[in-house]
Structures are given as C-alpha cells and as structure tokens.
Design a protein around this motif. Sequence first.
Motif, PDB file in Angstrom:
ATOM      1  N   LEU A 133     -22.257   5.351 -21.900  1.00  0.00           N
ATOM      2  CA  LEU A 133     -23.543   6.175 -22.233  1.00  0.00           C
ATOM      3  C   LEU A 133     -24.270   6.016 -20.704  1.00  0.00           C
ATOM      4  O   LEU A 133     -25.034   6.953 -20.448  1.00  0.00           O
ATOM      5  CB  LEU A 133     -24.281   5.652 -23.300  1.00  0.00           C
ATOM      6  CG  LEU A 133     -23.840   5.967 -24.766  1.00  0.00           C
ATOM      7  CD1 LEU A 133     -24.787   5.471 -25.721  1.00  0.00           C
ATOM      8  CD2 LEU A 133     -23.614   7.366 -24.797  1.00  0.00           C
ATOM      9  N   ARG A 134     -24.092   4.851 -19.993  1.00  0.00           N
ATOM     10  CA  ARG A 134     -24.758   4.808 -18.690  1.00  0.00           C
ATOM     11  C   ARG A 134     -24.078   5.876 -17.919  1.00  0.00           C
ATOM     12  O   ARG A 134     -24.963   6.433 -16.982  1.00  0.00           O
ATOM     13  CB  ARG A 134     -24.252   3.421 -18.009  1.00  0.00           C
ATOM     14  CG  ARG A 134     -25.508   2.456 -18.487  1.00  0.00           C
ATOM     15  CD  ARG A 134     -25.119   1.078 -18.114  1.00  0.00           C
ATOM     16  NE  ARG A 134     -25.933   0.098 -18.790  1.00  0.00           N
ATOM     17  CZ  ARG A 134     -26.752  -0.767 -18.107  1.00  0.00           C
ATOM     18  NH1 ARG A 134     -27.015  -0.742 -16.799  1.00  0.00           N
ATOM     19  NH2 ARG A 134     -27.356  -1.553 -18.621  1.00  0.00           N
ATOM     20  N   ARG A 160     -24.347  11.176 -15.303  1.00  0.00           N
ATOM     21  CA  ARG A 160     -24.100  12.601 -15.148  1.00  0.00           C
ATOM     22  C   ARG A 160     -24.969  13.716 -15.338  1.00  0.00           C
ATOM     23  O   ARG A 160     -24.946  14.887 -14.959  1.00  0.00           O
ATOM     24  CB  ARG A 160     -22.730  12.936 -16.023  1.00  0.00           C
ATOM     25  CG  ARG A 160     -21.442  11.824 -15.426  1.00  0.00           C
ATOM     26  CD  ARG A 160     -20.258  12.453 -16.151  1.00  0.00           C
ATOM     27  NE  ARG A 160     -19.928  13.600 -16.000  1.00  0.00           N
ATOM     28  CZ  ARG A 160     -18.865  14.240 -16.278  1.00  0.00           C
ATOM     29  NH1 ARG A 160     -17.788  13.501 -16.865  1.00  0.00           N
ATOM     30  NH2 ARG A 160     -18.455  15.262 -16.005  1.00  0.00           N
ATOM     31  N   LEU A 161     -25.705  13.325 -16.320  1.00  0.00           N
ATOM     32  CA  LEU A 161     -26.556  14.135 -17.117  1.00  0.00           C
ATOM     33  C   LEU A 161     -28.106  14.628 -15.895  1.00  0.00           C
ATOM     34  O   LEU A 161     -28.642  15.188 -16.077  1.00  0.00           O
ATOM     35  CB  LEU A 161     -27.185  13.795 -18.277  1.00  0.00           C
ATOM     36  CG  LEU A 161     -26.218  14.210 -19.645  1.00  0.00           C
ATOM     37  CD1 LEU A 161     -26.776  13.379 -20.752  1.00  0.00           C
ATOM     38  CD2 LEU A 161     -26.198  15.899 -19.690  1.00  0.00           C
ATOM     39  N   LEU A 162     -28.364  13.164 -15.242  1.00  0.00           N
ATOM     40  CA  LEU A 162     -29.699  13.387 -14.792  1.00  0.00           C
ATOM     41  C   LEU A 162     -29.452  13.514 -13.261  1.00  0.00           C
ATOM     42  O   LEU A 162     -28.105  13.202 -12.606  1.00  0.00           O
ATOM     43  CB  LEU A 162     -30.244  11.988 -15.032  1.00  0.00           C
ATOM     44  CG  LEU A 162     -30.682  11.557 -16.360  1.00  0.00           C
ATOM     45  CD1 LEU A 162     -31.130  10.330 -16.406  1.00  0.00           C
ATOM     46  CD2 LEU A 162     -31.643  12.606 -16.899  1.00  0.00           C
ATOM     47  N   GLN A 164     -32.257  10.952  -8.695  1.00  0.00           N
ATOM     48  CA  GLN A 164     -33.635  10.446  -8.403  1.00  0.00           C
ATOM     49  C   GLN A 164     -34.247   9.953  -9.879  1.00  0.00           C
ATOM     50  O   GLN A 164     -35.112   9.120 -10.187  1.00  0.00           O
ATOM     51  CB  GLN A 164     -34.756  11.024  -7.595  1.00  0.00           C
ATOM     52  CG  GLN A 164     -35.168  12.403  -8.358  1.00  0.00           C
ATOM     53  CD  GLN A 164     -35.730  13.380  -7.242  1.00  0.00           C
ATOM     54  OE1 GLN A 164     -35.439  13.424  -6.241  1.00  0.00           O
ATOM     55  NE2 GLN A 164     -37.078  13.604  -7.801  1.00  0.00           N
ATOM     56  N   GLU A 165     -33.814  10.880 -10.984  1.00  0.00           N
ATOM     57  CA  GLU A 165     -34.045  10.615 -11.929  1.00  0.00           C
ATOM     58  C   GLU A 165     -33.417   9.456 -12.725  1.00  0.00           C
ATOM     59  O   GLU A 165     -33.866   8.488 -13.477  1.00  0.00           O
ATOM     60  CB  GLU A 165     -33.609  11.856 -13.097  1.00  0.00           C
ATOM     61  CG  GLU A 165     -34.519  13.180 -12.993  1.00  0.00           C
ATOM     62  CD  GLU A 165     -33.918  14.481 -13.692  1.00  0.00           C
ATOM     63  OE1 GLU A 165     -34.715  14.814 -14.188  1.00  0.00           O
ATOM     64  OE2 GLU A 165     -32.821  14.373 -13.891  1.00  0.00           O
ATOM     65  N   TYR A 166     -32.147   9.332 -12.317  1.00  0.00           N
ATOM     66  CA  TYR A 166     -31.230   8.133 -12.810  1.00  0.00           C
ATOM     67  C   TYR A 166     -31.763   6.696 -12.334  1.00  0.00           C
ATOM     68  O   TYR A 166     -31.782   5.773 -12.938  1.00  0.00           O
ATOM     69  CB  TYR A 166     -29.985   8.256 -12.632  1.00  0.00           C
ATOM     70  CG  TYR A 166     -28.959   7.309 -13.120  1.00  0.00           C
ATOM     71  CD1 TYR A 166     -28.645   7.232 -14.426  1.00  0.00           C
ATOM     72  CD2 TYR A 166     -28.529   6.349 -12.341  1.00  0.00           C
ATOM     73  CE1 TYR A 166     -27.749   6.146 -14.861  1.00  0.00           C
ATOM     74  CE2 TYR A 166     -27.740   5.214 -12.739  1.00  0.00           C
ATOM     75  CZ  TYR A 166     -27.477   5.292 -14.068  1.00  0.00           C
ATOM     76  OH  TYR A 166     -26.329   4.244 -14.573  1.00  0.00           O
ATOM     77  N   THR A 167     -32.213   6.659 -11.104  1.00  0.00           N
ATOM     78  CA  THR A 167     -32.807   5.560 -10.460  1.00  0.00           C
ATOM     79  C   THR A 167     -34.013   5.002 -11.066  1.00  0.00           C
ATOM     80  O   THR A 167     -34.407   3.865 -11.167  1.00  0.00           O
ATOM     81  CB  THR A 167     -32.741   5.616  -9.071  1.00  0.00           C
ATOM     82  OG1 THR A 167     -33.756   6.653  -8.525  1.00  0.00           O
ATOM     83  CG2 THR A 167     -31.442   5.739  -8.287  1.00  0.00           C
TER      84      THR A 167
END
Length: 82
Positions: free
Chosen positions: A61-62, A67-69, A72-75
């Motif tokens: 899920l990580r 992959r979805l974000l 900068q959103e992921y961090t």
Amino acid sequence: MSRVVFYHKKFKVLQIGKSSYVVVRKNTTNYSQHSHLSSLNGAIRLIKLLEKGKLPHSDYLRESARRLLKDQEYTKLKSIPS
C-alpha cells in the motif's frame, strides 16, 4: 471493460474484473498514476488514508500511495503510529 464504482475527491476506483480494482487519479488522460487492488474496501480505505495525509503500514500500500500521488504529496504523508 471497466466501470467506475467509487469517486472521492481526487480519486476514482474502477472495477476491471470480478474482484480486481484500479485506483486512479481523476482528470488524468493516461492513467499513469494508478494502483491495482484486490478489493473495493481496500481501495476505499487507501483513498481515505491518503486524503487524511497518512502513510499506510503495508509495503504494497505504500507503493500504491507512491504511484497515486505526486512526489511532493507523497513526502508530506505522516506515518501511522503502531
């Protein structure tokens, strides 16, 4: 053939088989930001975690979140305390 089964803010879930789902970002034309999941409930829970700014525990899920974000959103995602 696929059909949309869930919408939530920036994301939608497509059913692509009896028990196969793809989470994609809305308003993208090439589906480059997508992730495959085996249950609708799991797809919805992933979307809701991401909307709350939380990073899932599971490695799979990580990677789905990554992959979805956008980078900068992921961090900005916060780890969930165990």
